[in-house]
Design a protein around this motif. Structure first.
Motif, short mmCIF file in Angstrom:
data_model
loop_
_atom_site.label_atom_id
_atom_site.label_comp_id
_atom_site.label_asym_id
_atom_site.label_seq_id
_atom_site.Cartn_x
_atom_site.Cartn_y
_atom_site.Cartn_z
N GLN A 183 0.85 -1.18 0.00
CA GLN A 183 0.00 0.00 0.00
C GLN A 183 0.88 1.23 0.00
N VAL A 184 0.68 2.07 -0.99
CA VAL A 184 1.45 3.31 -1.08
C VAL A 184 0.92 4.30 -0.04
N GLY B 6 6.03 2.52 0.52
CA GLY B 6 5.18 1.39 0.16
C GLY B 6 5.00 1.17 -1.33
N PHE B 7 5.74 1.92 -2.17
CA PHE B 7 5.56 1.74 -3.61
C PHE B 7 6.38 0.56 -4.09
N THR B 8 5.90 -0.08 -5.16
CA THR B 8 6.60 -1.22 -5.73
C THR B 8 6.88 -1.04 -7.21
N GLN B 9 6.25 -0.06 -7.81
CA GLN B 9 6.43 0.18 -9.24
C GLN B 9 7.80 0.79 -9.50
N LYS C 172 0.74 8.15 -8.86
CA LYS C 172 0.17 7.37 -9.93
C LYS C 172 1.25 6.46 -10.49
N SER C 173 0.90 5.30 -10.87
CA SER C 173 1.86 4.39 -11.50
C SER C 173 2.09 4.80 -12.94
N GLN D 4 -3.80 7.34 -7.97
CA GLN D 4 -4.42 6.26 -7.21
C GLN D 4 -4.33 6.44 -5.70
N TYR D 5 -3.30 7.08 -5.23
CA TYR D 5 -3.10 7.22 -3.79
C TYR D 5 -2.85 8.68 -3.45
N TRP D 6 -3.39 9.08 -2.29
CA TRP D 6 -3.33 10.47 -1.87
C TRP D 6 -2.87 10.60 -0.43
N GLY D 7 -2.17 11.68 -0.14
CA GLY D 7 -1.85 12.01 1.23
C GLY D 7 -3.01 12.70 1.91
N GLN D 8 -2.79 13.07 3.17
CA GLN D 8 -3.87 13.66 3.96
C GLN D 8 -3.97 15.18 3.76
#
Length: 124
Positions: free
Chosen positions: A1-2, A26-29, A99-100, A112-116
């Motif tokens: 999880q990013v 947490g990124f894997t790309q 974004k990937s 796809q993923y966002w901070g607070q």
């Protein structure tokens, strides 16, 4: 999880500067893009800039060119947004997002993923 964590926001006087930071984990790309966005009260989310992780290529929303600079430090997994000559209309919550892939865009629906978010207030 990013995961993305922004910091560096605060209260600044008109004409002042701030540097926002976004730590990514947490990124894997192998290839991804980090973008900065902002949302002012009562307004839609607005793209600011984005940067690719590998080559450090950047793109800016037309209205953001000149005063905002995006950069990255891959050793720290951190992306920065340097903001100068700040104006009251720059007041907003600033978000970084992931974004990937390698396509540089500043359209929020592609991320796809966002901070607070971190609040930036420009006021005298």
């Amino acid at each position: 999880q990013v995961q993305l964590v922004e910091s560096g926001g605060g209260l600044v006087q008109p004409g002042g500067s701030l540097r926002l930071s976004c730590v990514v984990s947490g990124f894997t790309q192998d290839y991804y893009v980090i973008g900065w966005f902002r949302q002012a009260p009562g307004k839609e989310c607005e793209g600011v800039a984005s940067i690719s992780n590998r080559l450090g290529l950047t793109t800016y929303a037309d209205s953001m060119k000149g005063r905002f600079t995006i950069s990255r430090d891959n050793a720290k997994n951190t992306v920065y947004l340097q903001m100068t000559s700040l104006k009251p209309e720059d007041t907003a919550v600033y978000y970084c997002a992931y974004k990937s892939g390698s396509r540089l865009v500043v359209f929020e629906y592609e991320y796809q993923y966002w901070g607070q978010g971190t609040q930036v207030t420009v006021s005298s």
